[in-house]
Motif scaffolding. Structure first.
Motif, PDB file in Angstrom:
ATOM      1  N   VAL A  48       0.910  -0.953   0.234  1.00  0.00           N
ATOM      2  CA  VAL A  48       0.469   0.337  -0.384  1.00  0.00           C
ATOM      3  C   VAL A  48       1.442   1.258   0.052  1.00  0.00           C
ATOM      4  O   VAL A  48       0.630   2.231  -0.983  1.00  0.00           O
ATOM      5  N   VAL A  49       1.855   1.244   0.710  1.00  0.00           N
ATOM      6  CA  VAL A  49       2.602   2.582   1.144  1.00  0.00           C
ATOM      7  C   VAL A  49       3.362   2.500  -0.488  1.00  0.00           C
ATOM      8  O   VAL A  49       3.423   3.905  -1.228  1.00  0.00           O
ATOM      9  N   THR A  50       3.888   1.639  -0.677  1.00  0.00           N
ATOM     10  CA  THR A  50       4.710   1.688  -2.255  1.00  0.00           C
ATOM     11  C   THR A  50       3.247   2.114  -3.449  1.00  0.00           C
ATOM     12  O   THR A  50       4.067   2.919  -4.102  1.00  0.00           O
ATOM     13  N   VAL A  55       1.861   7.262  -7.363  1.00  0.00           N
ATOM     14  CA  VAL A  55       0.757   7.559  -7.209  1.00  0.00           C
ATOM     15  C   VAL A  55       1.036   9.121  -6.552  1.00  0.00           C
ATOM     16  O   VAL A  55       0.554  10.078  -7.506  1.00  0.00           O
ATOM     17  N   ALA A  56       1.403   9.144  -5.391  1.00  0.00           N
ATOM     18  CA  ALA A  56       1.151  10.491  -4.810  1.00  0.00           C
ATOM     19  C   ALA A  56       1.971  10.475  -3.883  1.00  0.00           C
ATOM     20  O   ALA A  56       1.727  10.277  -2.662  1.00  0.00           O
ATOM     21  N   THR A  60       2.198  10.817   0.270  1.00  0.00           N
ATOM     22  CA  THR A  60       2.845  10.072   1.055  1.00  0.00           C
ATOM     23  C   THR A  60       3.985  10.242   1.715  1.00  0.00           C
ATOM     24  O   THR A  60       3.357   9.533   3.430  1.00  0.00           O
ATOM     25  N   LYS A  61       4.565  10.942   1.635  1.00  0.00           N
ATOM     26  CA  LYS A  61       5.755  11.700   2.421  1.00  0.00           C
ATOM     27  C   LYS A  61       4.718  12.526   3.542  1.00  0.00           C
ATOM     28  O   LYS A  61       5.093  12.453   4.820  1.00  0.00           O
ATOM     29  N   ALA A  62       3.922  13.690   3.622  1.00  0.00           N
ATOM     30  CA  ALA A  62       3.485  13.787   4.234  1.00  0.00           C
ATOM     31  C   ALA A  62       2.447  13.187   5.882  1.00  0.00           C
ATOM     32  O   ALA A  62       2.054  14.633   6.271  1.00  0.00           O
ATOM     33  N   ASN A  63       2.219  12.073   5.294  1.00  0.00           N
ATOM     34  CA  ASN A  63       0.839  11.774   6.267  1.00  0.00           C
ATOM     35  C   ASN A  63       2.009  10.880   6.609  1.00  0.00           C
ATOM     36  O   ASN A  63       3.521  10.026   6.665  1.00  0.00           O
TER      37      ASN A  63
END
Length: 178
Positions: A48-50, A55-56, A60-63
């Motif tokens: 899921v992380v990959t 995609v975004a 992802t890094k900001a999550n």
């Protein structure tokens, strides 16, 4: 009727007692080698992380949760849990091919349920199971099998919770199968 021929056409499975002993030895070896037990939900998290990072990447890094698994020098997919899950998938397929359990695709279901309803219930159940594994910080193999194997009280509680809930829920769905 030749009963020997009819028996030989049935799929072959490992003796469940031998399978249990082998699973116990596998958990013991895993704890000895890695310092932790078996589990598969971490592999799903990595996928899921990959996917999210592909995609975004900025989102992802900001999550707060997913951002800690993303780095420039290490892919979330490069973890032993991913390789374990791939091994389970390929091992199951290889076993099915060797012992004649892979054949025409079919959906097993009881006489009072359709294949479509079986798939819908299976998807809902799988989604609830996956969601529960994240709330519980691990899947059944990690929490119950490995926890119980290491004599952790939490593992024993999870094992009773899983089987107890399964028996209670099965009571309401049993008429779909009999």
């Amino acid at each position: 009727m030749n009963t020997e021929k009819a028996v030989n056409k049935q799929p072959k499975y490992i003796n469940p007692y031998l399978g249990g002993v082998l699973l116990g030895l596998l958990i013991l070896a895993t704890v000895f080698v890695t310092g932790r037990g078996l589990g598969a939900s971490g592999a799903i998290k990595s996928a899921v992380v990959t996917t999210s990072n592909t995609v975004a990447p900025s989102a992802t890094k900001a999550n707060d949760y997913m951002g800690k698994f993303v780095s420039d020098d290490h892919s979330p997919m490069y973890t032993w849990l991913v390789f374990e899950s791939l091994g389970v998938l390929l091992g199951g397929l290889l076993s099915g091919l060797i012992f004649g359990r892979v054949g025409k695709f079919r959906t097993d279901h009881g006489p009072k349920i359709t294949s479509k309803k079986r798939w819908i219930l299976a998807i809902i159940g799988g989604a609830l199971f996956g969601l529960g594994s994240q709330f519980g910080r691990g899947c059944t193999s990690g929490a119950a099998l490995s926890g119980t194997a290491t004599f952790a009280l939490g593992g024993v509680i999870v094992m009773f919770g899983i089987f107890g809930t399964g028996y209670i829920i099965a009571y309401f769905f049993r008429k779909l199968w009999i």
